[in-house]
Design a protein around this motif. Structure first.
Motif, PDB file in Angstrom:
ATOM      1  N   SER A 144      74.591  59.466  47.164  1.00 14.74           N
ATOM      2  CA  SER A 144      74.403  59.818  48.790  1.00 14.74           C
ATOM      3  C   SER A 144      73.369  60.627  49.051  1.00 14.74           C
ATOM      4  CB  SER A 144      75.656  60.312  49.255  1.00 14.74           C
ATOM      5  OG  SER A 144      75.768  61.539  48.680  1.00 14.74           O
ATOM      6  N   GLU A 145      72.692  61.480  48.465  1.00 18.65           N
ATOM      7  CA  GLU A 145      71.759  62.532  49.122  1.00 18.65           C
ATOM      8  C   GLU A 145      70.578  61.693  48.737  1.00 18.65           C
ATOM      9  OE1 GLU A 145      73.997  66.677  48.416  1.00 18.65           O
ATOM     10  OE2 GLU A 145      72.743  66.105  46.720  1.00 18.65           O
ATOM     11  N   MET A 146      70.205  61.222  47.382  1.00 21.42           N
ATOM     12  CA  MET A 146      69.076  60.498  47.311  1.00 21.42           C
ATOM     13  C   MET A 146      68.822  59.086  47.949  1.00 21.42           C
ATOM     14  SD  MET A 146      68.978  60.457  42.996  1.00 21.42           S
ATOM     15  CE  MET A 146      67.448  59.944  42.796  1.00 21.42           C
ATOM     16  N   VAL A 147      70.065  58.519  48.337  1.00 13.42           N
ATOM     17  CA  VAL A 147      69.935  57.396  49.288  1.00 13.42           C
ATOM     18  C   VAL A 147      69.295  57.734  50.681  1.00 13.42           C
ATOM     19  CG1 VAL A 147      71.089  55.534  50.634  1.00 13.42           C
ATOM     20  CG2 VAL A 147      71.236  55.789  48.228  1.00 13.42           C
ATOM     21  N   SER A 148      69.939  59.122  51.160  1.00 10.26           N
ATOM     22  CA  SER A 148      69.678  59.601  52.520  1.00 10.26           C
ATOM     23  C   SER A 148      68.200  59.994  52.533  1.00 10.26           C
ATOM     24  CB  SER A 148      70.523  60.808  52.629  1.00 10.26           C
ATOM     25  OG  SER A 148      70.099  61.491  53.922  1.00 10.26           O
ATOM     26  N   PHE A 149      67.678  60.460  51.400  1.00  5.12           N
ATOM     27  CA  PHE A 149      66.188  60.747  51.298  1.00  5.12           C
ATOM     28  C   PHE A 149      65.494  59.813  51.348  1.00  5.12           C
ATOM     29  CE2 PHE A 149      62.419  62.262  49.254  1.00  5.12           C
ATOM     30  CZ  PHE A 149      61.899  63.514  50.181  1.00  5.12           C
ATOM     31  N   MET A 150      65.855  58.551  50.940  1.00 11.15           N
ATOM     32  CA  MET A 150      64.815  57.428  50.858  1.00 11.15           C
ATOM     33  C   MET A 150      64.801  56.704  52.398  1.00 11.15           C
ATOM     34  SD  MET A 150      63.913  56.224  47.934  1.00 11.15           S
ATOM     35  CE  MET A 150      63.627  54.433  48.308  1.00 11.15           C
ATOM     36  N   ASN A 151      65.952  56.988  52.910  1.00  9.32           N
ATOM     37  CA  ASN A 151      66.139  56.387  54.312  1.00  9.32           C
ATOM     38  C   ASN A 151      65.415  57.192  55.430  1.00  9.32           C
ATOM     39  OD1 ASN A 151      67.926  54.216  53.583  1.00  9.32           O
ATOM     40  ND2 ASN A 151      69.920  55.443  53.993  1.00  9.32           N
ATOM     41  N   THR A 152      65.235  58.740  54.885  1.00  5.71           N
ATOM     42  CA  THR A 152      64.485  59.379  55.566  1.00  5.71           C
ATOM     43  C   THR A 152      62.821  58.867  55.684  1.00  5.71           C
ATOM     44  OG1 THR A 152      65.730  61.257  55.794  1.00  5.71           O
ATOM     45  CG2 THR A 152      63.673  61.971  55.889  1.00  5.71           C
ATOM     46  N   ALA A 153      62.707  58.650  54.282  1.00  9.17           N
ATOM     47  CA  ALA A 153      61.151  58.445  54.298  1.00  9.17           C
ATOM     48  C   ALA A 153      60.804  57.060  54.879  1.00  9.17           C
ATOM     49  CB  ALA A 153      60.953  58.389  52.699  1.00  9.17           C
ATOM     50  N   ILE A 154      61.748  56.200  54.760  1.00 12.51           N
ATOM     51  CA  ILE A 154      61.692  54.817  55.490  1.00 12.51           C
ATOM     52  C   ILE A 154      61.375  55.002  56.893  1.00 12.51           C
ATOM     53  CG2 ILE A 154      62.773  52.540  55.765  1.00 12.51           C
ATOM     54  CD1 ILE A 154      63.826  52.794  52.972  1.00 12.51           C
ATOM     55  N   SER A 155      62.286  55.867  57.485  1.00 16.73           N
ATOM     56  CA  SER A 155      62.317  56.049  58.946  1.00 16.73           C
ATOM     57  C   SER A 155      61.142  56.575  59.217  1.00 16.73           C
ATOM     58  CB  SER A 155      63.536  56.861  59.485  1.00 16.73           C
ATOM     59  OG  SER A 155      64.618  56.240  59.305  1.00 16.73           O
ATOM     60  N   ALA A 156      60.412  57.533  58.565  1.00 15.74           N
ATOM     61  CA  ALA A 156      59.205  58.166  58.911  1.00 15.74           C
ATOM     62  C   ALA A 156      58.065  57.267  58.540  1.00 15.74           C
ATOM     63  CB  ALA A 156      59.188  59.406  57.867  1.00 15.74           C
ATOM     64  N   LYS A 157      58.218  56.050  58.218  1.00 12.93           N
ATOM     65  CA  LYS A 157      56.990  55.297  57.836  1.00 12.93           C
ATOM     66  C   LYS A 157      56.295  55.772  56.806  1.00 12.93           C
ATOM     67  CE  LYS A 157      57.177  52.466  62.066  1.00 12.93           C
ATOM     68  NZ  LYS A 157      58.449  52.835  62.450  1.00 12.93           N
ATOM     69  N   ALA A 158      56.646  56.086  55.903  1.00  7.04           N
ATOM     70  CA  ALA A 158      56.012  56.832  54.647  1.00  7.04           C
ATOM     71  C   ALA A 158      54.940  55.978  54.007  1.00  7.04           C
ATOM     72  CB  ALA A 158      56.971  57.060  53.396  1.00  7.04           C
ATOM     73  N   GLY A 159      53.638  56.611  53.558  1.00 10.80           N
ATOM     74  CA  GLY A 159      52.714  55.852  53.156  1.00 10.80           C
ATOM     75  C   GLY A 159      53.043  55.098  51.748  1.00 10.80           C
ATOM     76  N   GLY A 160      53.953  55.752  51.057  1.00 12.90           N
ATOM     77  CA  GLY A 160      54.645  55.406  49.798  1.00 12.90           C
ATOM     78  C   GLY A 160      55.506  56.286  49.143  1.00 12.90           C
ATOM     79  N   ILE A 161      56.320  55.833  48.495  1.00  7.89           N
ATOM     80  CA  ILE A 161      57.546  56.611  47.895  1.00  7.89           C
ATOM     81  C   ILE A 161      57.513  56.500  46.450  1.00  7.89           C
ATOM     82  CG2 ILE A 161      60.023  56.745  47.867  1.00  7.89           C
ATOM     83  CD1 ILE A 161      60.141  55.160  50.586  1.00  7.89           C
ATOM     84  N   ALA A 162      57.706  57.579  45.689  1.00  5.58           N
ATOM     85  CA  ALA A 162      58.115  57.719  44.148  1.00  5.58           C
ATOM     86  C   ALA A 162      59.562  58.239  44.260  1.00  5.58           C
ATOM     87  CB  ALA A 162      57.303  58.704  43.566  1.00  5.58           C
ATOM     88  N   THR A 163      60.096  57.370  43.418  1.00 10.91           N
ATOM     89  CA  THR A 163      61.777  57.873  43.374  1.00 10.91           C
ATOM     90  C   THR A 163      62.062  57.572  41.743  1.00 10.91           C
ATOM     91  OG1 THR A 163      63.840  57.341  44.011  1.00 10.91           O
ATOM     92  CG2 THR A 163      62.476  55.624  43.706  1.00 10.91           C
TER      93      THR A 163
END
Length: 385
Positions: free
Chosen positions: A114-133
């Motif tokens: 749940s915490e990892m999914v939440s962090f991913m959603n935060t990155a998506i909402s922030a319109k990240a330039g890229g995500i490493a997970t």
């Protein structure tokens, strides 16, 4: 998107990374590229001398082209664990090289989905330039897809899914994976065990979180090569350092006299093996993974017979580099799956890893190789020699 910088284009030609410009698919079954070779080729190509490029670097400007929105997010399953200190140094060095803002680090300290999914959603909402997970189970499938559908490139590092009987089950449509071939590293561990405990017998393999995609494949790989003469117990230790030590001591005491070897598939469980063996007066072969200072001391003393290194620094440096190149090219330069290595450390070859360096997380001091007089990219505050 502007024209690709000629030095970056040259580097990619060297790496042979060109692929489908709309690549949004799995890379299962493709060969893994050497991490050291990829980084070396890129840096060598980008450092080759030309009058224009050298002049830019001499003037103190970033020689790499600027790309809008290069704010990256690193999502991690053990985000407070010291194992990932070199990973953070790796991405810090990459963004310094490329002139990018510092990435945002987060996720979960306890592998909580749940915490990892939440962090991913935060990155998506922030319109990240890229995500490493990291991907330790199937919970990342939807958030990774959501990010990719939103036009945010995603690469995985350290863990990419899980293996069933040696077959990778890749849960996401990420662009590429940067990390160790985990099942194969487990098989390498199994071969080490067979050498140390010839003929079979009762052994234990400690594991922080059974079932997760970052370490379960190692256990499965080890068991796959041991055979029926070995009686293997898989013992969970948790992600809490003190709990790992107490669990190991308790198990060793309860099986003293019958146990032929004690091993571990994660950094924390391996790091605590030396103290557990000494604390229980147990003298049996032991080994595991990674380069925690306690593990290195155990190797030097001979208490730990082997440890398998996976290069966490590269797991921060290369995803950052790959996300930048992907964005710079407008998706034309799709990143490759990259194996960060499988090096078996023993008491005879551990000395190199005992150097107190940034690459092992033991020092925050920047490391560099001096260059000849007139070379570009001199470290800040230094002069050519």
């Amino acid at each position: 998107m502007g024209k690709v910088h000629p030095k970056v284009d040259e580097a990619i030609e060297t790496l042979n990374m060109r692929d489908n410009p709309t690549r949004r698919r799995l890379l299962a079954g493709t060969g893994l590229v050497s991490a050291a070779g990829a980084a070396s080729a890129l840096l060598a190509a980008c450092s080759s001398s030309s009058s224009t490029h050298a002049a830019v670097a001499t003037n103190g400007s970033n020689p790499f082209p600027a790309v809008p929105n290069q704010k990256y997010y690193f999502n991690n399953h053990a985000d407070t664990n010291e194992f990932f200190t070199p990973t953070k140094y790796g991405y810090s060095d990459a963004v310094a090289l490329l002139g990018l803002p510092a990435p945002t680090w987060g996720g979960s300290a306890t592998s909580a989905d749940s915490e990892m999914v939440s962090f991913m959603n935060t990155a998506i909402s922030a319109k990240a330039g890229g995500i490493a997970t990291s991907v330790i189970d199937s919970s990342m499938a939807t958030p990774v897809k959501n990010a990719m559908d939103a036009g945010i490139p995603v690469v995985t590092y350290n863990a990419d899914g899980i293996y069933t009987h040696g077959v990778p089950q890749i849960y996401t449509n990420r662009l590429a994976y940067v990390g160790q071939a985990l099942y194969l590293s487990g098989q390498a561990m199994g071969e080490q065990i067979k050498t140390l405990v010839p003929g079979g017998g009762e052994i234990v393999i400690f594991i922080a979180t059974p079932g997760t995609g970052n370490i379960q494949p190692r256990y499965d790989g080890a068991v796959s090569v041991l055979g029926s003469s070995y009686h293997v117990s898989e013992v969970a230790t948790s992600t809490v350092d003190g709990t790992e030590l107490s669990t190991e001591k308790s198990y060793l005491l309860g099986h003293k006299g019958t146990l032929k070897g004690a091993f571990a598939v994660d950094s924390g469980s391996t790091a605590n093996l030396t103290a557990a063996l000494k604390g229980t007066g147990t003298s049996i072969p032991a080994g595991g993974f990674d380069t925690d200072p306690r593990t290195l001391s155990g190797l030097q003393a001979g208490t730990i017979k082997f440890s398998i290194f996976q290069d966490p620094y590269q797991q921060g440096f290369l995803p950052t580099l790959y996300l930048y190149l992907y964005n710079l090219s407008g998706g034309q330069l799709a990143p490759p799956d990259t194996d960060t290595g499988l090096t078996v450390l023993t008491p005879s070859n551990v000395a190199t890893m005992q150097k107190n360096s940034r690459f092992q997380g033991g020092s925050s001091a920047q490391m560099y190789i001096p260059r000849p007089s007139g070379a570009i990219n001199q470290p800040v505050g230094t002069t050519s020699t």
